[in-house]
Design an enzyme around this catalytic site. Structure first.
Site, PDB file in Angstrom:
ATOM      1  N   TYR A 147       0.856  -1.185   0.000  1.00  0.00           N
ATOM      2  CA  TYR A 147       0.000   0.000   0.000  1.00  0.00           C
ATOM      3  C   TYR A 147       0.890   1.232   0.000  1.00  0.00           C
ATOM      4  CZ  TYR A 147      -3.521   3.418   1.534  1.00  0.00           C
ATOM      5  OH  TYR A 147      -4.365   4.506   1.633  1.00  0.00           O
TER       6      TYR A 147
ATOM      7  N   ASP B 178       9.234   2.625  -0.122  1.00  0.00           N
ATOM      8  CA  ASP B 178       8.232   3.282   0.710  1.00  0.00           C
ATOM      9  C   ASP B 178       8.469   2.866   2.156  1.00  0.00           C
ATOM     10  OD1 ASP B 178       5.988   4.038   2.120  1.00  0.00           O
ATOM     11  OD2 ASP B 178       4.588   3.554   0.498  1.00  0.00           O
TER      12      ASP B 178
ATOM     13  N   LYS C 252       4.372   8.901   8.790  1.00  0.00           N
ATOM     14  CA  LYS C 252       4.073   8.405  10.145  1.00  0.00           C
ATOM     15  C   LYS C 252       5.044   8.938  11.200  1.00  0.00           C
ATOM     16  CE  LYS C 252       1.558   4.459   8.289  1.00  0.00           C
ATOM     17  NZ  LYS C 252       0.134   4.557   8.556  1.00  0.00           N
TER      18      LYS C 252
HETATM   19  C1  LIG Z   1       3.623   1.981   3.385  1.00  0.00           C
HETATM   20  C2  LIG Z   1       2.651   3.120   3.306  1.00  0.00           C
HETATM   21  N1  LIG Z   1       2.795   4.041   2.355  1.00  0.00           N
HETATM   22  C3  LIG Z   1       1.969   5.095   2.255  1.00  0.00           C
HETATM   23  C4  LIG Z   1       0.926   5.274   3.139  1.00  0.00           C
HETATM   24  C5  LIG Z   1       0.019   6.441   3.012  1.00  0.00           C
HETATM   25  O1  LIG Z   1       0.244   7.364   4.033  1.00  0.00           O
HETATM   26  P1  LIG Z   1      -0.921   8.373   4.481  1.00  0.00           P
HETATM   27  O2  LIG Z   1      -1.979   7.555   5.124  1.00  0.00           O
HETATM   28  O3  LIG Z   1      -0.211   9.307   5.413  1.00  0.00           O
HETATM   29  O4  LIG Z   1      -1.395   9.067   3.246  1.00  0.00           O
HETATM   30  C6  LIG Z   1       0.728   4.334   4.151  1.00  0.00           C
HETATM   31  C7  LIG Z   1      -0.378   4.488   5.114  1.00  0.00           C
HETATM   32  O5  LIG Z   1      -0.694   3.634   5.895  1.00  0.00           O
HETATM   33  C8  LIG Z   1       1.616   3.227   4.247  1.00  0.00           C
HETATM   34  O6  LIG Z   1       1.468   2.289   5.191  1.00  0.00           O
END
Ligand SMILES: Cc1ncc(COP(=O)(O)O)c(C=O)c1O
Length: 409
Positions: A129, A222, A250
């Site tokens: 994700y 990511d 985060k």
């Molecule tokens: C690995 C990863 N990338 C991107 C995101 C997206 O971040 P946001 O919820 O701050 O838009 C998340 C959110 O849980 C994530 O776990």
């Protein structure tokens, strides 16, 4: 609010609850709901709260910043300090650009990769994700997996066509995809945690790095979950693999909205106004979020990571013991744990999806009734914080013994 929530997984529908927890406040490792129930919190705002709720340093930093004004739309010293701290932690990062969410950071990283390579297509792994960016929703983990949505309506065919999805840990499928198409970016969570925690198999991430370089694609790692959590310099430090572009979120905002993407100076100089790749944000680098992020990172030194690793190990072992010989496999890396309702740890999204999701739902509901708040989905990791302690883990494992029995007999 659709589903009563502002982000889908909070609704707890997949575990069969008809309403979510409504929170009154958080204290350390505990969450207190509006009815006065106390829960040991293993969600911790889905990752940002690595110091737990309302850590005094974070509260003081945010309150102090707020006294001086909540937003200026002009640069501040704190942003420079935070950028320096991030670059100091990530060897592959020489410059960062801050955004307000991980979604924005991932989206902007893809734009940069497209600009830098002159290519359109991106490769992602099933079950990963990267936020709710149109082109990255295909076979995504997290809330989409929880709700059983393979791809969202509203994403154009053109956007979907630019994305190739490959099973995680599948060397052959990965190599075949690269033989077929030229990619601007290969996006990966280096320690995927949005289908539950499914670390890379031996040599997989190294192969991804190697083939990205060979084929001229940028490797976008990511680290929104793993960054600042699994080690001082994230999964890249823990696993020894370097990204071209790193996406962060985060923990970097310490519980306030902040995220970032970064990479080499040469690459990041493409971003406006240094370069021609446009990306902006009214609240990017917000002084409250920066203060919370800095206060959080200042607490994350070597002893803190040792303690987080030990707490995680203790929780994983306790959950394993509580499950006994039932078909449960507990996977962990420092700061993250997933008990999969399957006899063997999944290696990819298909195997994660084949877990006994109903049993996980029964388990999670039983835990909530016993005053423990696990992620209300098999497809999310449990987030360990430095506020958790031996007592919190003991309470959790005692409850888990009962909840496993209730869920699996
Ligand atoms: C690995 C990863 N990338 C991107 C995101 C997206 O971040 P946001 O919820 O701050 O838009 C998340 C959110 O849980 C994530 O776990």
């Amino acid at each position: 609010m659709p589903g009563g929530v502002n982000s889908p997984v909070r609704a707890m529908r997949s575990i069969g609850r008809d309403h979510p927890i409504f929170v009154e406040r958080g204290e350390g490792f505990e969450l207190i709901d509006v009815d006065g129930h106390r829960y040991v919190d293993w969600v911790c705002s889905w990752g940002p709260l690595i110091l737990g709720h309302a850590h005094p340093d974070v509260v003081e930093a945010v309150a102090g910043a707020a006294q001086r004004g909540t937003s200026y739309g002009a640069p501040t010293e704190g942003e420079v300090e935070l950028a320096a701290e991030v670059c100091n932690r990530f060897e592959s990062v020489e410059m960062i650009r801050m955004t307000s969410s991980g979604t924005e950071a991932a989206m902007s990283a893809v734009r940069l990769a497209r600009a830098a390579t002159g290519r359109d297509s991106v490769l992602k792994f099933a079950g990963a994700y990267h936020g709710h960016v149109d082109g990255l929703l295909a076979e995504a983990g997290s809330g989409l997996a929880t709700a059983g949505i393979p791809a969202s309506p509203g994403v154009t065919a053109a956007q979907a066509a630019d994305t190739t999805v490959v099973p995680w840990n599948d060397f052959e499928a990965f190599e075949a995809a690269l033989a077929e198409r030229e990619f601007a970016a290969i996006l990966a969570e280096p320690l995927p945690a949005n289908m539950g925690l499914v670390p890379p198999g031996a040599g997989f991430l190294e192969r991804v790095r190697e083939l990205a370089t060979e084929t001229g694609a940028l490797l976008v790692l990511d680290e929104v979950i793993s960054g600042f959590r699994v080690a001082r310099g994230g999964a890249q430090e823990l696993l020894g693999v370097r990204a071209d572009v790193t996406v962060m979120g985060k923990v970097i905002g310490g519980g306030l909205p902040a995220a970032a993407y970064g990479g080499s100076r040469a690459l990041m100089q493409r971003i406006a106004p240094a370069g021609d790749v446009y990306q902006a944000g009214t609240l990017s680098g917000n002084p409250l979020a920066v203060a919370a992020g800095l206060a959080t990172l200042q607490n994350l030194d070597a002893p803190a990571y040792n303690r987080l690793g030990a707490l995680t190990e203790r929780l994983a072992t306790g959950l394993r013991d509580a499950a006994g010989d039932r078909p449960v496999s507990v996977v962990s890396v420092p700061g993250l744990v997933t008990p999969f309702f399957a006899p063997e740890p999944p290696r990819d999204f298909a195997e994660a999806s084949a877990c006994d999701l109903d049993a996980y739902g029964r388990f999670a509901c039983a835990m909530l009734d016993l005053g423990i708040y696990p992620p209300p989905s098999q497809f999310e990791a449990w987030f360990v914080s430095l506020a958790h302690d031996e007592a919190a883990i003991e309470r959790t494992c005692d409850a888990a013994a009962e909840a496993f029995a209730e869920a699996l007999g």
